[in-house]
Design a protein around this motif. Structure first.
Motif, PDB file in Angstrom:
ATOM      1  N   LEU A 180       6.488   8.307   1.442  1.00 54.31           N
ATOM      2  CA  LEU A 180       6.656   7.040   2.138  1.00 54.31           C
ATOM      3  C   LEU A 180       5.283   6.601   2.635  1.00 54.31           C
ATOM      4  N   VAL A 181       4.819   5.440   2.169  1.00 55.29           N
ATOM      5  CA  VAL A 181       3.537   4.870   2.572  1.00 55.29           C
ATOM      6  C   VAL A 181       3.818   3.742   3.549  1.00 55.29           C
ATOM      7  N   VAL A 182       3.251   3.864   4.749  1.00 55.92           N
ATOM      8  CA  VAL A 182       3.444   2.852   5.795  1.00 55.92           C
ATOM      9  C   VAL A 182       2.074   2.271   6.135  1.00 55.92           C
ATOM     10  N   GLU A 183       1.853   1.039   5.696  1.00 61.94           N
ATOM     11  CA  GLU A 183       0.560   0.362   5.878  1.00 61.94           C
ATOM     12  C   GLU A 183       0.820  -1.131   5.998  1.00 61.94           C
ATOM     13  N   ASP A 184       0.302  -1.746   7.066  1.00 58.24           N
ATOM     14  CA  ASP A 184       0.559  -3.168   7.291  1.00 58.24           C
ATOM     15  C   ASP A 184      -0.339  -4.084   6.464  1.00 58.24           C
ATOM     16  N   ASP A 185      -1.465  -3.595   5.963  1.00 58.99           N
ATOM     17  CA  ASP A 185      -2.345  -4.395   5.128  1.00 58.99           C
ATOM     18  C   ASP A 185      -1.808  -4.372   3.694  1.00 58.99           C
ATOM     19  N   ALA A 186      -1.312  -5.515   3.220  1.00 58.01           N
ATOM     20  CA  ALA A 186      -0.641  -5.579   1.914  1.00 58.01           C
ATOM     21  C   ALA A 186      -1.553  -5.163   0.767  1.00 58.01           C
ATOM     22  N   HIS A 187      -2.802  -5.579   0.802  1.00 56.35           N
ATOM     23  CA  HIS A 187      -3.732  -5.248  -0.280  1.00 56.35           C
ATOM     24  C   HIS A 187      -3.995  -3.741  -0.331  1.00 56.35           C
ATOM     25  N   LEU A 188      -4.287  -3.149   0.811  1.00 57.52           N
ATOM     26  CA  LEU A 188      -4.538  -1.710   0.856  1.00 57.52           C
ATOM     27  C   LEU A 188      -3.271  -0.937   0.470  1.00 57.52           C
ATOM     28  N   ARG A 189      -2.125  -1.363   0.984  1.00 57.84           N
ATOM     29  CA  ARG A 189      -0.864  -0.694   0.649  1.00 57.84           C
ATOM     30  C   ARG A 189      -0.635  -0.705  -0.859  1.00 57.84           C
ATOM     31  N   ALA A 190      -0.872  -1.841  -1.504  1.00 56.51           N
ATOM     32  CA  ALA A 190      -0.676  -1.946  -2.955  1.00 56.51           C
ATOM     33  C   ALA A 190      -1.597  -0.975  -3.698  1.00 56.51           C
ATOM     34  N   MET A 191      -2.848  -0.865  -3.263  1.00 52.88           N
ATOM     35  CA  MET A 191      -3.779   0.070  -3.917  1.00 52.88           C
ATOM     36  C   MET A 191      -3.332   1.518  -3.732  1.00 52.88           C
ATOM     37  N   LEU A 192      -2.897   1.862  -2.518  1.00 53.17           N
ATOM     38  CA  LEU A 192      -2.470   3.233  -2.253  1.00 53.17           C
ATOM     39  C   LEU A 192      -1.222   3.580  -3.062  1.00 53.17           C
ATOM     40  N   VAL A 193      -0.280   2.657  -3.086  1.00 49.99           N
ATOM     41  CA  VAL A 193       0.960   2.886  -3.825  1.00 49.99           C
ATOM     42  C   VAL A 193       0.672   3.042  -5.317  1.00 49.99           C
ATOM     43  N   GLU A 194      -0.176   2.173  -5.862  1.00 46.68           N
ATOM     44  CA  GLU A 194      -0.519   2.271  -7.280  1.00 46.68           C
ATOM     45  C   GLU A 194      -1.182   3.611  -7.586  1.00 46.68           C
ATOM     46  N   ARG A 195      -2.092   4.020  -6.734  1.00 50.94           N
ATOM     47  CA  ARG A 195      -2.778   5.299  -6.956  1.00 50.94           C
ATOM     48  C   ARG A 195      -1.790   6.458  -6.929  1.00 50.94           C
ATOM     49  N   LEU A 196      -0.917   6.488  -5.945  1.00 51.90           N
ATOM     50  CA  LEU A 196       0.059   7.580  -5.852  1.00 51.90           C
ATOM     51  C   LEU A 196       0.996   7.596  -7.057  1.00 51.90           C
ATOM     52  N   PHE A 246      19.043   7.288  14.174  1.00 49.29           N
ATOM     53  CA  PHE A 246      20.360   6.671  14.189  1.00 49.29           C
ATOM     54  C   PHE A 246      21.396   7.271  13.247  1.00 49.29           C
ATOM     55  N   THR A 247      21.017   8.169  12.387  1.00 48.92           N
ATOM     56  CA  THR A 247      21.987   8.720  11.450  1.00 48.92           C
ATOM     57  C   THR A 247      21.630  10.155  11.092  1.00 48.92           C
ATOM     58  N   ASP A 248      22.583  10.876  10.562  1.00 47.43           N
ATOM     59  CA  ASP A 248      22.310  12.241  10.139  1.00 47.43           C
ATOM     60  C   ASP A 248      21.915  12.286   8.663  1.00 47.43           C
ATOM     61  N   ARG A 249      21.745  11.120   8.023  1.00 46.33           N
ATOM     62  CA  ARG A 249      21.357  11.062   6.616  1.00 46.33           C
ATOM     63  C   ARG A 249      20.084  10.236   6.448  1.00 46.33           C
ATOM     64  N   PRO A 250      18.956  10.716   6.970  1.00 47.68           N
ATOM     65  CA  PRO A 250      17.718   9.944   6.833  1.00 47.68           C
ATOM     66  C   PRO A 250      17.196   9.976   5.397  1.00 47.68           C
ATOM     67  N   LEU A 251      16.327   9.021   5.092  1.00 52.05           N
ATOM     68  CA  LEU A 251      15.634   9.005   3.817  1.00 52.05           C
ATOM     69  C   LEU A 251      14.896  10.323   3.666  1.00 52.05           C
ATOM     70  N   ASP A 252      15.071  10.973   2.547  1.00 49.37           N
ATOM     71  CA  ASP A 252      14.445  12.266   2.302  1.00 49.37           C
ATOM     72  C   ASP A 252      13.086  12.051   1.651  1.00 49.37           C
ATOM     73  N   VAL A 253      12.018  12.381   2.375  1.00 50.29           N
ATOM     74  CA  VAL A 253      10.672  12.266   1.820  1.00 50.29           C
ATOM     75  C   VAL A 253       9.951  13.595   1.971  1.00 50.29           C
ATOM     76  N   ASP A 254       9.002  13.817   1.065  1.00 53.35           N
ATOM     77  CA  ASP A 254       8.213  15.046   1.083  1.00 53.35           C
ATOM     78  C   ASP A 254       6.889  14.870   1.809  1.00 53.35           C
ATOM     79  N   LEU A 255       6.443  13.624   1.954  1.00 51.92           N
ATOM     80  CA  LEU A 255       5.170  13.325   2.585  1.00 51.92           C
ATOM     81  C   LEU A 255       5.226  11.936   3.190  1.00 51.92           C
ATOM     82  N   LEU A 256       4.693  11.803   4.404  1.00 49.98           N
ATOM     83  CA  LEU A 256       4.545  10.503   5.062  1.00 49.98           C
ATOM     84  C   LEU A 256       3.069  10.168   5.127  1.00 49.98           C
ATOM     85  N   ILE A 257       2.716   8.983   4.683  1.00 45.37           N
ATOM     86  CA  ILE A 257       1.353   8.486   4.831  1.00 45.37           C
ATOM     87  C   ILE A 257       1.448   7.292   5.763  1.00 45.37           C
ATOM     88  N   LEU A 258       0.856   7.438   6.929  1.00 43.52           N
ATOM     89  CA  LEU A 258       1.017   6.453   8.003  1.00 43.52           C
ATOM     90  C   LEU A 258      -0.318   5.861   8.417  1.00 43.52           C
TER      91      LEU A 258
END
Length: 144
Positions: free
Chosen positions: A24-40, A64-76
């Motif tokens: 899960l990539v969490v980045e408010d800058d759309a351009h940087l987020r797009a580059m990071l997502v593409e690279r990953l 709020f729930t017992d079924r959260p999104l299952d991720v292996d890595l958070l990039i914040l």
């Protein structure tokens, strides 16, 4: 003549990748987020995107729930509108979630470094080259 330096920067690193890893990539800058997502994605990760800390918490369904999104890595990203990346990491750790976290920030002061270390959060200062980002993401994932 083509710019080979950009092409070289987009090639994957020498670290082994885990093709089943969900990030899960969490980045408010759309351009940087797009580059990071593409690279990953080039590095064979499955990538989910969020534009803010609040969006990330919704995706993670925390608390709020017992079924959260299952991720292996958070990039914040650290500094975002609303909740910061470190605050997200703190919430997760308090709830017992040990998911590896890579915090990216343009403001890596000593206080932030100490807080991140106390939460077992890896940090990557901005600006960075995409090769370094790939390596940091893989190292963070493999360190868990």
């Amino acid at each position: 003549m083509a710019d080979d330096s950009f092409e070289d920067e987009m090639n994957t690193s020498v670290f082994p990748r885990q093709s089943t890893a969900r990030v899960l990539v969490v980045e408010d800058d759309a351009h940087l987020r797009a580059m990071l997502v593409e690279r990953l994605r080039r590095d064979a990760f499955e990538v989910i995107e969020a534009v803010s800390g609040d969006d990330a918490l919704t995706l993670l369904s925390y608390p709020f729930t017992d079924r959260p999104l299952d991720v292996d890595l958070l990039i914040l990203d650290h500094r975002m509108p609303g909740i910061t990346g470190l605050e997200i990491a703190r919430m997760l750790r308090v709830s017992g979630d040990a998911t590896p976290v890579l915090l990216i920030t343009a403001f890596p002061d000593q206080k932030l470094r100490a807080e991140a270390a106390a939460l077992d959060v890896h940090m990557l200062p901005k600006p960075f080259q995409l090769e370094r980002f790939s390596d940091a993401a893989t190292q963070t994932l493999l360190a868990s």
